[in-house]
Scaffold this motif. Structure first.
Motif, PDB file in Angstrom:
ATOM      1  N   ILE A  87      79.964 -67.240  29.692  1.00  0.00           N
ATOM      2  CA  ILE A  87      79.470 -66.305  30.698  1.00  0.00           C
ATOM      3  C   ILE A  87      78.966 -64.992  30.097  1.00  0.00           C
ATOM      4  N   LEU A  88      79.615 -64.532  29.009  1.00  0.00           N
ATOM      5  CA  LEU A  88      79.235 -63.245  28.429  1.00  0.00           C
ATOM      6  C   LEU A  88      78.293 -63.385  27.232  1.00  0.00           C
ATOM      7  N   VAL A  89      78.587 -64.360  26.367  1.00  0.00           N
ATOM      8  CA  VAL A  89      77.767 -64.528  25.158  1.00  0.00           C
ATOM      9  C   VAL A  89      76.563 -65.427  25.426  1.00  0.00           C
ATOM     10  N   GLY A  90      76.796 -66.514  26.166  1.00  0.00           N
ATOM     11  CA  GLY A  90      75.740 -67.486  26.427  1.00  0.00           C
ATOM     12  C   GLY A  90      74.436 -66.895  26.932  1.00  0.00           C
ATOM     13  N   PRO A  91      74.467 -66.020  27.950  1.00  0.00           N
ATOM     14  CA  PRO A  91      73.211 -65.474  28.494  1.00  0.00           C
ATOM     15  C   PRO A  91      72.416 -64.621  27.499  1.00  0.00           C
ATOM     16  N   GLU A  92      73.086 -64.139  26.444  1.00  0.00           N
ATOM     17  CA  GLU A  92      72.405 -63.312  25.455  1.00  0.00           C
ATOM     18  C   GLU A  92      71.684 -64.136  24.390  1.00  0.00           C
ATOM     19  N   LEU A  93      71.922 -65.454  24.400  1.00  0.00           N
ATOM     20  CA  LEU A  93      71.309 -66.351  23.417  1.00  0.00           C
ATOM     21  C   LEU A  93      70.326 -67.282  24.118  1.00  0.00           C
ATOM     22  N   PRO A  94      69.383 -67.853  23.355  1.00  0.00           N
ATOM     23  CA  PRO A  94      68.560 -68.922  23.941  1.00  0.00           C
ATOM     24  C   PRO A  94      69.491 -70.059  24.362  1.00  0.00           C
ATOM     25  N   CYS A  95      69.390 -70.504  25.594  1.00  0.00           N
ATOM     26  CA  CYS A  95      70.310 -71.517  26.115  1.00  0.00           C
ATOM     27  C   CYS A  95      70.290 -72.791  25.268  1.00  0.00           C
ATOM     28  N   LEU A 147      84.693 -73.516  16.120  1.00  0.00           N
ATOM     29  CA  LEU A 147      83.668 -73.192  15.134  1.00  0.00           C
ATOM     30  C   LEU A 147      82.355 -72.865  15.837  1.00  0.00           C
ATOM     31  N   GLY A 148      82.001 -73.656  16.845  1.00  0.00           N
ATOM     32  CA  GLY A 148      80.788 -73.400  17.608  1.00  0.00           C
ATOM     33  C   GLY A 148      80.824 -72.049  18.297  1.00  0.00           C
ATOM     34  N   GLU A 149      81.987 -71.676  18.832  1.00  0.00           N
ATOM     35  CA  GLU A 149      82.125 -70.382  19.498  1.00  0.00           C
ATOM     36  C   GLU A 149      81.874 -69.239  18.515  1.00  0.00           C
ATOM     37  N   VAL A 150      82.447 -69.366  17.317  1.00  0.00           N
ATOM     38  CA  VAL A 150      82.254 -68.328  16.292  1.00  0.00           C
ATOM     39  C   VAL A 150      80.785 -68.269  15.876  1.00  0.00           C
ATOM     40  N   LEU A 151      80.142 -69.431  15.745  1.00  0.00           N
ATOM     41  CA  LEU A 151      78.724 -69.465  15.370  1.00  0.00           C
ATOM     42  C   LEU A 151      77.849 -68.827  16.445  1.00  0.00           C
ATOM     43  N   MET A 152      78.237 -68.979  17.715  1.00  0.00           N
ATOM     44  CA  MET A 152      77.506 -68.313  18.794  1.00  0.00           C
ATOM     45  C   MET A 152      77.646 -66.801  18.688  1.00  0.00           C
ATOM     46  N   LEU A 153      78.844 -66.339  18.371  1.00  0.00           N
ATOM     47  CA  LEU A 153      79.065 -64.901  18.200  1.00  0.00           C
ATOM     48  C   LEU A 153      78.267 -64.358  17.023  1.00  0.00           C
ATOM     49  N   ILE A 154      78.244 -65.118  15.924  1.00  0.00           N
ATOM     50  CA  ILE A 154      77.499 -64.684  14.733  1.00  0.00           C
ATOM     51  C   ILE A 154      76.004 -64.631  15.037  1.00  0.00           C
ATOM     52  N   LYS A 155      75.495 -65.643  15.754  1.00  0.00           N
ATOM     53  CA  LYS A 155      74.073 -65.633  16.112  1.00  0.00           C
ATOM     54  C   LYS A 155      73.740 -64.412  16.964  1.00  0.00           C
ATOM     55  N   LEU A 156      74.641 -64.078  17.879  1.00  0.00           N
ATOM     56  CA  LEU A 156      74.432 -62.903  18.725  1.00  0.00           C
ATOM     57  C   LEU A 156      74.355 -61.631  17.885  1.00  0.00           C
ATOM     58  N   LEU A 157      75.192 -61.565  16.859  1.00  0.00           N
ATOM     59  CA  LEU A 157      75.191 -60.390  15.985  1.00  0.00           C
ATOM     60  C   LEU A 157      73.849 -60.170  15.311  1.00  0.00           C
ATOM     61  N   PHE A 158      73.213 -61.264  14.921  1.00  0.00           N
ATOM     62  CA  PHE A 158      71.983 -61.145  14.133  1.00  0.00           C
ATOM     63  C   PHE A 158      70.709 -61.225  14.979  1.00  0.00           C
ATOM     64  N   LEU A 159      70.874 -61.262  16.303  1.00  0.00           N
ATOM     65  CA  LEU A 159      69.711 -61.152  17.169  1.00  0.00           C
ATOM     66  C   LEU A 159      69.342 -59.676  17.318  1.00  0.00           C
ATOM     67  N   ASP A 161      68.367 -56.442  18.886  1.00  0.00           N
ATOM     68  CA  ASP A 161      68.369 -55.879  20.241  1.00  0.00           C
ATOM     69  C   ASP A 161      68.500 -54.366  20.115  1.00  0.00           C
ATOM     70  N   PRO A 162      67.374 -53.642  20.160  1.00  0.00           N
ATOM     71  CA  PRO A 162      67.406 -52.184  19.989  1.00  0.00           C
ATOM     72  C   PRO A 162      68.173 -51.455  21.091  1.00  0.00           C
ATOM     73  N   THR A 163      68.398 -52.141  22.225  1.00  0.00           N
ATOM     74  CA  THR A 163      69.110 -51.491  23.329  1.00  0.00           C
ATOM     75  C   THR A 163      70.624 -51.665  23.230  1.00  0.00           C
ATOM     76  N   ARG A 164      71.082 -52.483  22.274  1.00  0.00           N
ATOM     77  CA  ARG A 164      72.514 -52.742  22.171  1.00  0.00           C
ATOM     78  C   ARG A 164      73.236 -51.522  21.599  1.00  0.00           C
ATOM     79  N   PRO A 165      74.235 -51.001  22.287  1.00  0.00           N
ATOM     80  CA  PRO A 165      74.999 -49.858  21.762  1.00  0.00           C
ATOM     81  C   PRO A 165      75.718 -50.233  20.471  1.00  0.00           C
ATOM     82  N   LEU A 166      75.852 -49.261  19.578  1.00  0.00           N
ATOM     83  CA  LEU A 166      76.513 -49.518  18.293  1.00  0.00           C
ATOM     84  C   LEU A 166      77.955 -49.962  18.505  1.00  0.00           C
ATOM     85  N   ALA A 167      78.612 -49.377  19.500  1.00  0.00           N
ATOM     86  CA  ALA A 167      80.009 -49.742  19.776  1.00  0.00           C
ATOM     87  C   ALA A 167      80.123 -51.217  20.141  1.00  0.00           C
ATOM     88  N   LEU A 168      79.145 -51.716  20.912  1.00  0.00           N
ATOM     89  CA  LEU A 168      79.156 -53.126  21.291  1.00  0.00           C
ATOM     90  C   LEU A 168      78.928 -54.011  20.072  1.00  0.00           C
TER      91      LEU A 168
END
Length: 207
Positions: A87-95, A147-159, A161-168
């Motif tokens: 619900i939180l990470v999925g929408p930020e990535l290509p489905c 492992l897939g969950e962690v890979l989704m988080l890592i992919k999100l990190l490297f996408l 997004d200039p609007t993403r706050p540094l704290a996030l």
């Protein structure tokens, strides 16, 4: 059979069916030759995944009401972790990105295995074969799903997004670091149950 047994059989079967629906939806991608993977994922796979996760909350209710011997906190951690990823990470990535597809596939395999075996256990009054299958497939599916969950988080990190706050950004890094530790708590519990089951089977054979 008791009302408790009937409730468990019905709820476990329902959860298994919902996760089977996810696998069937994924199979349609290959069998139907879908051209627009992203549109298919958004319109078909994502609703199926979210429905399956919603049904998984029944497991928390079963633990809270004493229908199962599972610890409510462990079950809640397990279910809420998946819900937050989808619900939180999925929408930020290509489905249709492979990390999301892989994670959804492993979740489905693991939960179909788990809840089908629970259902068979309830119907038969306890099946050693079902338990052996559950404890053989379960740890592998659980590990690969995490492992897939962690890979989704890592992919999100490297996408980018200039609007993403540094704290996030740092919060996501913290999740990448801490996620495996939360996983290990549940994984150790699963391995402990597996060892106990196969030890009991060995003792039965010796006797």
């Amino acid at each position: 059979p008791s009302i408790k047994t009937i409730l468990l059989v019905v709820t476990n079967a329902a959860i298994a069916i919902m996760w089977a629906r996810v696998l069937v939806t994924m199979a349609q991608l290959a069998l139907d030759g879908v051209e627009d993977h992203e549109e298919w994922c958004q319109s078909a796979l994502k609703p199926a995944l979210r429905d399956a996760i919603a049904f998984s909350f029944i497991e928390i209710l079963n633990a809270l009401t004493g229908l199962t011997r599972s610890k409510p906190t462990s079950v809640a951690l397990f279910v809420l972790a998946r819900a937050s990823i989808e619900i939180l990470v999925g929408p930020e990535l290509p489905c249709a990105c492979w990390q999301h597809m892989f994670t959804g596939f492993m979740w489905s395999v693991g939960e179909i295995n788990r809840f089908t075996c629970f259902t068979i256990d309830g119907i038969t009054g306890g099946s050693d074969t079902a338990k052996s299958i559950r404890y053989s497939v379960g740890p592998v599916a659980f590990f690969l799903g995490t492992l897939g969950e962690v890979l989704m988080l890592i992919k999100l990190l490297f996408l980018e997004d200039p609007t993403r706050p540094l704290a996030l950004h740092y919060f996501i890094w913290l999740n990448v670091i801490l996620w495996p530790f939360a996983f290990m708590m549940l994984f150790k519990q699963l391995l402990k149950q597996k060892r106990k089951h196969f030890r009991t089977l060995a003792m039965k054979k010796d006797n």
